[in-house]
Design a protein around this motif. Structure first.
Motif, PDB file in Angstrom:
ATOM      1  N   GLN A  39       0.969  -1.189   0.058  1.00 10.25           N
ATOM      2  CA  GLN A  39       0.018  -0.008   0.082  1.00 10.25           C
ATOM      3  C   GLN A  39       0.815   1.199  -0.057  1.00 10.25           C
ATOM      4  O   GLN A  39       1.967   1.282   0.954  1.00 10.25           O
ATOM      5  CB  GLN A  39      -0.945   0.137   1.311  1.00 10.25           C
ATOM      6  CG  GLN A  39      -1.932  -1.013   1.064  1.00 10.25           C
ATOM      7  CD  GLN A  39      -3.101  -0.574   0.066  1.00 10.25           C
ATOM      8  OE1 GLN A  39      -3.207  -1.400  -0.625  1.00 10.25           O
ATOM      9  NE2 GLN A  39      -3.599   0.408   0.297  1.00 10.25           N
ATOM     10  N   GLY A  41      -0.219   4.832   0.440  1.00  7.83           N
ATOM     11  CA  GLY A  41      -1.209   5.928   0.514  1.00  7.83           C
ATOM     12  C   GLY A  41      -2.490   5.225   0.104  1.00  7.83           C
ATOM     13  O   GLY A  41      -3.082   4.236   0.427  1.00  7.83           O
ATOM     14  N   ASN A  42      -3.375   5.547  -0.909  1.00  7.64           N
ATOM     15  CA  ASN A  42      -4.441   4.911  -1.463  1.00  7.64           C
ATOM     16  C   ASN A  42      -4.372   4.198  -2.398  1.00  7.64           C
ATOM     17  O   ASN A  42      -5.365   3.489  -3.094  1.00  7.64           O
ATOM     18  CB  ASN A  42      -5.679   6.111  -1.920  1.00  7.64           C
ATOM     19  CG  ASN A  42      -6.072   6.803  -0.703  1.00  7.64           C
ATOM     20  OD1 ASN A  42      -6.162   6.472   0.472  1.00  7.64           O
ATOM     21  ND2 ASN A  42      -6.407   8.209  -0.744  1.00  7.64           N
ATOM     22  N   THR A  43      -2.990   3.987  -2.833  1.00  4.01           N
ATOM     23  CA  THR A  43      -2.629   3.186  -4.016  1.00  4.01           C
ATOM     24  C   THR A  43      -2.201   1.847  -3.501  1.00  4.01           C
ATOM     25  O   THR A  43      -1.283   1.919  -2.670  1.00  4.01           O
ATOM     26  CB  THR A  43      -1.552   3.872  -4.888  1.00  4.01           C
ATOM     27  OG1 THR A  43      -2.152   5.351  -5.052  1.00  4.01           O
ATOM     28  CG2 THR A  43      -1.420   3.083  -6.232  1.00  4.01           C
ATOM     29  N   GLU A  44      -2.564   0.754  -4.491  1.00  4.88           N
ATOM     30  CA  GLU A  44      -1.948  -0.600  -4.017  1.00  4.88           C
ATOM     31  C   GLU A  44      -1.134  -1.014  -5.097  1.00  4.88           C
ATOM     32  O   GLU A  44      -1.465  -0.761  -6.173  1.00  4.88           O
ATOM     33  CB  GLU A  44      -3.235  -1.369  -3.947  1.00  4.88           C
ATOM     34  CG  GLU A  44      -2.851  -3.029  -3.685  1.00  4.88           C
ATOM     35  CD  GLU A  44      -4.222  -4.065  -3.548  1.00  4.88           C
ATOM     36  OE1 GLU A  44      -4.492  -3.666  -2.193  1.00  4.88           O
ATOM     37  OE2 GLU A  44      -4.363  -4.656  -4.281  1.00  4.88           O
TER      38      GLU A  44
END
Length: 115
Positions: A39, A41-44
């Motif tokens: 992960q 932040g909001n990105t995988e």
């Protein structure tokens, strides 16, 4: 040193190994493909990796992924055929060293079956 001695050394070390030769569980050499899910932040993001050695409580892996000590990751064995295992990066190999590209992963729960 017997098992009692190594238990007390681990206990005194607060659960972390004070000496690299002491292990919570036996490691075996294993070259198994993995997927690492990270992960940011909001990105995988996912990265290919492979084991160097493996135990019920962790693994030494080879990966070209942006890992940092303390980072939580998901380890998916057998290139998505397995159940994800949550883990934490314990160490990363220094650039230019024999361990470059390697990392130590502690599983947050022991594997249910012996390796």
């Amino acid at each position: 040193m017997d098992n009692t001695d190594s238990y007390f050394l681990r206990k005194l070390a607060g659960g972390y190994l004070a000496c690299p030769t002491l292990r919570w569980s036996e490691r075996i050499h294993a070259n198994m493909p993995l997927i690492l899910r990270l992960q940011f932040g909001n990105t995988e993001a996912t990265f290919r990796a492979s084991t160097i050695d493996l135990s019920e409580r962790g693994a030494r892996i080879r990966a070209d992924a942006p890992l940092a000590p303390g980072q939580r990751i998901e380890v998916i064995p057998n290139e998505s055929a397995g159940v994800p295992v949550c883990g934490r990066v314990v160490w990363i190999g220094a650039v230019g060293s024999a361990q470059a590209g390697q990392a130590g992963i502690e599983f947050l729960e022991s594997l249910s079956a012996p390796v």
